[in-house]
Design a protein around this motif. Structure first.
Motif, short mmCIF file in Angstrom:
data_model
loop_
_atom_site.label_atom_id
_atom_site.label_comp_id
_atom_site.label_asym_id
_atom_site.label_seq_id
_atom_site.Cartn_x
_atom_site.Cartn_y
_atom_site.Cartn_z
N THR A 163 -44.08 34.46 25.47
CA THR A 163 -44.15 34.59 26.92
C THR A 163 -44.69 33.30 27.54
N ILE A 164 -44.05 32.85 28.61
CA ILE A 164 -44.48 31.65 29.32
C ILE A 164 -45.40 32.07 30.46
N THR B 245 -44.46 31.07 34.09
CA THR B 245 -43.36 31.84 34.66
C THR B 245 -43.88 33.18 35.19
N ARG B 246 -44.71 33.83 34.39
CA ARG B 246 -45.28 35.11 34.82
C ARG B 246 -46.12 34.93 36.09
N SER C 196 -45.76 32.70 38.47
CA SER C 196 -44.86 32.52 39.62
C SER C 196 -44.28 33.86 40.07
N LEU C 197 -43.88 34.68 39.12
CA LEU C 197 -43.29 35.97 39.47
C LEU C 197 -44.32 36.90 40.09
N HIS D 132 -47.86 26.77 42.65
CA HIS D 132 -46.71 27.63 42.35
C HIS D 132 -45.86 27.86 43.60
N THR E 281 -43.78 24.80 44.42
CA THR E 281 -42.63 24.68 43.51
C THR E 281 -41.55 25.68 43.88
N GLU F 255 -37.69 24.87 45.25
CA GLU F 255 -36.51 25.40 44.57
C GLU F 255 -35.75 26.42 45.41
#
Length: 253
Positions: free
Chosen positions: A7-8, A11-12, A14-15, A46, A49, A53
């Motif tokens: 698990t990154i 990434t978690r 950000s979500l 976050h 970023t 995007e």
């Protein structure tokens, strides 16, 4: 929370921040940091970023979820056969009943509305395409649970539990299992103000012959109208007929 070594964490994070923006209906860095118990610098990095995007927007000091997610959700939905086949039947159900008609599928142990339509008498509720709900407290969800393998049902209940939404929500596992058995025998499910007070719902399953994604159709309306023959006979028959049409279209298209 999962702890898989692959698990990154970033990434978690950000979500989680995106989910917080949705839950807070837009917020600044400080509010998000407080909500998630994170440092403001982490949240800001976050969010910046995500903004760069195109996944969130920045309105002064308020960040909001961006429409980029709509593009992704529409892409996914439009590639689902069940969506294309269910959409006209959902519209027809709304026209015939005058109420709100829906179609939903299970994803990650929750119900996800994939399409809905409002009849001339429909009341305003909190559902929309993409809305996620717990399966145990909706007619749609209970219909889907009744069609899933027992092991999958146990997995879903272990993960999501049986939280109460109203005083009518089923929160006992044995009681829910008994309800699911009745639904399998009867062929359709009821929501008697189990998710929203004042709202009743009937749902029927769509079970593809090829063992594909199980879906459910429903019609919902105010308790004052959803009673008697309409609630117990007329709408269930309409739903089962519509589900059968979808199943045939899925099998031979």
């Amino acid at each position: 929370m999962p702890t898989d070594e692959n698990t990154i964490t970033a990434t978690r994070t950000s979500l989680r921040i995106v989910e917080a923006l949705k839950r807070l209906d837009g917020a600044g860095v400080t509010a998000v940091a407080k909500d998630l118990d994170m440092t403001k610098s982490t949240v800001h990095n976050h969010l910046k970023t995500l903004e760069d995007e195109g996944y969130v927007t920045n309105e002064g000091t308020t960040y909001r979820v961006g429409l980029r997610f709509l593009e992704l959700g529409e892409y996914k939905r439009n590639r689902m056969d069940i969506y294309e086949k269910a959409r006209p039947e959902v519209k027809a159900l709304a026209e015939k009943t005058g109420e709100t008609a829906n179609a939903a599928v299970e994803e990650h142990g929750e119900g996800v509305y994939i399409t809905r339509a409002e009849g001339t008498e429909a009341v305003t509720v909190d559902t929309y395409a993409g809305k996620r709900v717990k399966l145990h407290c909706t007619a749609l969800g209970k219909t889907i649970l009744a069609e899933l393998p027992e092991e999958r049902v146990d997995e879903i209940l272990d993960t999501h539990g049986l939280p109460a939404r109203t005083e009518n929500t089923i929160t006992d596992r044995e009681e829910l299992q008994a309800e699911l058995a009745t639904i399998r025998e009867r062929g359709y499910a009821y929501d008697r103000e189990e998710r929203l007070s004042g709202l009743r719902c009937v749902a029927a399953p769509v079970v593809p012959e090829d063992g594909g994604l199980v879906a459910a159709l429903s019609v919902s309306g105010p308790t004052t109208r959803m009673q008697g023959d309409l609630f117990h006979t007329d709408i269930p028959e309409l739903l089962r007929s519509a589900a059968n049409v979808i199943e045939i279209n899925l099998a031979y298209s």
